[in-house]
Design a protein around this motif. Structure first.
Motif, PDB file in Angstrom:
ATOM      1  N   GLN A   2       0.852  -1.190   0.170  1.00 16.78           N
ATOM      2  CA  GLN A   2      -0.097  -0.027   0.014  1.00 16.78           C
ATOM      3  C   GLN A   2       0.936   1.102   0.066  1.00 16.78           C
ATOM      4  OE1 GLN A   2      -2.644  -0.202   3.255  1.00 16.78           O
ATOM      5  NE2 GLN A   2      -3.724  -2.052   2.500  1.00 16.78           N
ATOM      6  N   ARG A   3       0.257   2.159  -0.627  1.00 16.58           N
ATOM      7  CA  ARG A   3       1.001   3.533  -0.602  1.00 16.58           C
ATOM      8  C   ARG A   3       0.019   4.599  -0.565  1.00 16.58           C
ATOM      9  NH1 ARG A   3       5.503   4.601  -5.122  1.00 16.58           N
ATOM     10  NH2 ARG A   3       6.531   3.116  -3.857  1.00 16.58           N
ATOM     11  N   MET A   4       0.216   5.734   0.156  1.00 16.83           N
ATOM     12  CA  MET A   4      -0.847   7.014   0.337  1.00 16.83           C
ATOM     13  C   MET A   4      -0.103   8.362  -0.388  1.00 16.83           C
ATOM     14  SD  MET A   4      -2.062   9.766   1.945  1.00 16.83           S
ATOM     15  CE  MET A   4      -0.976   9.894   3.390  1.00 16.83           C
ATOM     16  N   ILE A   5      -0.651   8.848  -1.344  1.00 27.51           N
ATOM     17  CA  ILE A   5      -0.254   9.881  -2.110  1.00 27.51           C
ATOM     18  C   ILE A   5      -1.138  11.259  -1.735  1.00 27.51           C
ATOM     19  CG2 ILE A   5       0.187  10.953  -4.224  1.00 27.51           C
ATOM     20  CD1 ILE A   5       0.180   7.700  -4.762  1.00 27.51           C
ATOM     21  N   THR A   6      -0.639  12.493  -1.276  1.00 28.84           N
ATOM     22  CA  THR A   6      -1.484  13.434  -1.137  1.00 28.84           C
ATOM     23  C   THR A   6      -1.490  14.283  -2.334  1.00 28.84           C
ATOM     24  OG1 THR A   6       0.064  14.888  -0.353  1.00 28.84           O
ATOM     25  CG2 THR A   6      -1.001  13.702   1.174  1.00 28.84           C
ATOM     26  N   TYR A   7      -2.897  14.768  -2.692  1.00 26.44           N
ATOM     27  CA  TYR A   7      -2.799  15.673  -3.946  1.00 26.44           C
ATOM     28  C   TYR A   7      -4.037  16.515  -3.782  1.00 26.44           C
ATOM     29  CZ  TYR A   7      -3.665  16.861  -8.838  1.00 26.44           C
ATOM     30  OH  TYR A   7      -3.836  17.488 -10.042  1.00 26.44           O
ATOM     31  N   ARG A   8      -3.813  17.905  -3.709  1.00 22.22           N
ATOM     32  CA  ARG A   8      -5.011  18.905  -3.679  1.00 22.22           C
ATOM     33  C   ARG A   8      -5.790  18.836  -2.583  1.00 22.22           C
ATOM     34  NH1 ARG A   8      -7.445  20.373  -9.332  1.00 22.22           N
ATOM     35  NH2 ARG A   8      -8.274  22.243  -8.156  1.00 22.22           N
ATOM     36  N   GLY A   9      -5.354  18.414  -1.639  1.00 18.85           N
ATOM     37  CA  GLY A   9      -5.955  18.101   0.031  1.00 18.85           C
ATOM     38  C   GLY A   9      -6.793  16.839  -0.148  1.00 18.85           C
ATOM     39  N   PHE A  10      -6.641  16.164  -0.716  1.00 22.75           N
ATOM     40  CA  PHE A  10      -6.891  14.707  -0.910  1.00 22.75           C
ATOM     41  C   PHE A  10      -6.024  13.627  -0.769  1.00 22.75           C
ATOM     42  CE2 PHE A  10     -10.177  17.092  -3.149  1.00 22.75           C
ATOM     43  CZ  PHE A  10     -11.517  16.688  -2.790  1.00 22.75           C
ATOM     44  N   GLU A  11      -6.488  12.245  -0.361  1.00 21.51           N
ATOM     45  CA  GLU A  11      -5.490  11.183  -0.181  1.00 21.51           C
ATOM     46  C   GLU A  11      -5.754  10.290  -1.000  1.00 21.51           C
ATOM     47  OE1 GLU A  11      -5.765   9.909   3.874  1.00 21.51           O
ATOM     48  OE2 GLU A  11      -4.548  11.358   4.696  1.00 21.51           O
ATOM     49  N   ILE A  12      -4.950   9.686  -2.031  1.00 18.22           N
ATOM     50  CA  ILE A  12      -5.033   8.483  -2.884  1.00 18.22           C
ATOM     51  C   ILE A  12      -4.313   7.606  -2.097  1.00 18.22           C
ATOM     52  CG2 ILE A  12      -4.660   7.895  -5.153  1.00 18.22           C
ATOM     53  CD1 ILE A  12      -4.255  10.735  -6.127  1.00 18.22           C
ATOM     54  N   HIS A  13      -5.324   6.486  -1.848  1.00 16.56           N
ATOM     55  CA  HIS A  13      -4.764   5.198  -1.339  1.00 16.56           C
ATOM     56  C   HIS A  13      -4.713   4.121  -2.402  1.00 16.56           C
ATOM     57  CE1 HIS A  13      -5.236   6.559   3.071  1.00 16.56           C
ATOM     58  NE2 HIS A  13      -5.997   7.645   2.497  1.00 16.56           N
ATOM     59  N   VAL A  14      -3.426   3.816  -2.554  1.00 17.57           N
ATOM     60  CA  VAL A  14      -3.049   2.803  -3.736  1.00 17.57           C
ATOM     61  C   VAL A  14      -2.857   1.349  -3.006  1.00 17.57           C
ATOM     62  CG1 VAL A  14      -1.566   2.119  -5.448  1.00 17.57           C
ATOM     63  CG2 VAL A  14      -2.222   4.476  -5.187  1.00 17.57           C
ATOM     64  N   GLU A  15      -3.486   0.266  -3.644  1.00 19.68           N
ATOM     65  CA  GLU A  15      -3.272  -0.820  -3.165  1.00 19.68           C
ATOM     66  C   GLU A  15      -2.926  -1.991  -4.033  1.00 19.68           C
ATOM     67  OE1 GLU A  15      -5.466  -4.466  -0.775  1.00 19.68           O
ATOM     68  OE2 GLU A  15      -6.008  -2.453  -0.385  1.00 19.68           O
ATOM     69  N   LEU A  16      -1.748  -2.469  -4.022  1.00 20.45           N
ATOM     70  CA  LEU A  16      -1.322  -3.535  -4.721  1.00 20.45           C
ATOM     71  C   LEU A  16      -1.421  -5.027  -4.641  1.00 20.45           C
ATOM     72  CD1 LEU A  16       2.029  -2.185  -6.252  1.00 20.45           C
ATOM     73  CD2 LEU A  16      -0.103  -1.640  -6.858  1.00 20.45           C
ATOM     74  N   THR A  17      -2.091  -5.901  -5.520  1.00 19.20           N
ATOM     75  CA  THR A  17      -2.271  -7.297  -5.185  1.00 19.20           C
ATOM     76  C   THR A  17      -1.343  -8.119  -6.278  1.00 19.20           C
ATOM     77  OG1 THR A  17      -4.553  -6.699  -4.459  1.00 19.20           O
ATOM     78  CG2 THR A  17      -4.322  -8.971  -4.900  1.00 19.20           C
ATOM     79  N   PRO A  18      -0.895  -8.884  -5.533  1.00 17.58           N
ATOM     80  CA  PRO A  18       0.220  -9.873  -6.580  1.00 17.58           C
ATOM     81  C   PRO A  18      -0.753 -10.504  -7.651  1.00 17.58           C
ATOM     82  CG  PRO A  18       1.043 -10.026  -4.316  1.00 17.58           C
ATOM     83  CD  PRO A  18      -0.586  -9.442  -4.319  1.00 17.58           C
ATOM     84  N   ALA A  19      -0.583 -10.624  -8.856  1.00 17.90           N
ATOM     85  CA  ALA A  19      -1.410 -11.321  -9.946  1.00 17.90           C
ATOM     86  C   ALA A  19      -0.353 -12.578 -10.486  1.00 17.90           C
ATOM     87  CB  ALA A  19      -1.494 -10.305 -10.979  1.00 17.90           C
TER      88      ALA A  19
END
Length: 78
Positions: A2-19
């Motif tokens: 997982q990773r969290m990126i901030t942008y324009r006052g929001f949080e973008i939470h990214v989750e990777l699942t092995p494929a």
């Protein structure tokens, strides 16, 4: 992963699942602001298409998709 990126006052939470070996399916969730029900299924995770991706591409594509969604909501940067 997982990773969290901030942008324009929001949080973008990214989750990777092995494929497969060294590739991942990716989803993102946007938090912050108000009235985010318009993004995804009631503000749920959005699965990105055309994967799986390598780790580096997965994070990049999710960050760009999340930023684009926020830009659509807020309009252009002044």
């Amino acid at each position: 992963m997982q990773r969290m990126i901030t942008y324009r006052g929001f949080e973008i939470h990214v989750e990777l699942t092995p494929a497969a070996e060294e590739t991942f399916d990716v989803t993102f969730l946007i938090k912050g602001g108000t009235n985010l029900e318009v993004l995804g299924a009631r503000g749920g995770r959005v699965r990105l298409r055309n994967g799986p991706f390598t780790e580096r591409w997965a994070y990049l594509v999710a960050e760009i998709a999340g930023q684009a969604a926020i830009d659509v909501l807020l309009g252009p940067v002044e």
